[in-house]
Scaffold this active site. Sequence first.
Site, short mmCIF file in Angstrom:
data_model
loop_
_atom_site.label_atom_id
_atom_site.label_comp_id
_atom_site.label_asym_id
_atom_site.label_seq_id
_atom_site.Cartn_x
_atom_site.Cartn_y
_atom_site.Cartn_z
N GLY A 1 13.10 -28.57 47.07
CA GLY A 1 11.67 -28.89 46.96
C GLY A 1 11.47 -30.34 46.61
O GLY A 1 12.40 -31.13 46.63
N ASN A 2 10.23 -30.71 46.30
CA ASN A 2 9.95 -32.07 45.85
C ASN A 2 8.86 -32.05 44.78
O ASN A 2 8.32 -31.00 44.47
CB ASN A 2 9.58 -32.97 47.04
CG ASN A 2 8.33 -32.52 47.75
OD1 ASN A 2 7.24 -32.52 47.18
ND2 ASN A 2 8.48 -32.09 49.00
#
Length: 224
Positions: free
Chosen positions: A33-34
Amino acid sequence: AKFFSEKQDLSGRRILISAGGTREPIDPVRYIGNRSSGKMGYALAEEAARRGADVSLISGQTSLTAPACVNIIKVETAKQMQCRIEEKFPDSEIIIMAAAVADYRVEDIADQKIKKTAETLTITLRKNPDILFSLGQKKKNGQFLVGFAAETQKLLAFAQDKLERKNLDMIIANDVSKKNAGFNTDTNIVKIITKDKNVEDVPLMTKTALASVILDRIILYFDR
Ligand code: CTP
Ligand code: CA
């Protein structure tokens, strides 16, 4: 406070906005993810709806609640986001890509949870499609395409290059190395760059206030 703005300057306009970060699965329990919070895209969607627009929000991962009077579609991966956006794109007049789309996905997603047997683990990543680039290729007269650029160096040059390469009408350049700007903050400091190379330095402000400024500028250039 009233939900609808006095200003109904986006009345009936069909606006497509992407927001949040995509998640790329590794196995049934893990993902890449980020740090995107989704705040900028959600603020744009809410403000556009307040001003009377017909808003579709394609949302990746976020902990925010859906804004009122917005047609929201939630997605997980970059490929799912691309599919939903391309469905809505032909019918949209203003398109704003505020999402933090993963540049790479896991090439072979494991069917079962990966066990911690090996001392080192290598995961091969494969480049994702560039959603905004493909929209730029398909753009027709009467469509206004806006991107974001997240940079840690050479902000203006890199953002201008993205604007040209992706055939955008406007790009919001974000210096994500600055404090109070970019990912997972309530505020932002940006440059708004247009196709005709006009550069506006927007001072530090909340993402809600910035959403209003961005929509003002889009209206200014879109109606020309
Ligand atoms: N974007 C997209 N699809 C991708 C990657 C990015 O549509 N696969 C969009 C983002 O939503 C943003 C713009 O492209 O509006 C720029 O994203 P950014 O990450 O700044 O640039 P990239 O083109 O991905 O290049 P790099 O990360 O290498 O700087
Ligand atoms: Ca990227």
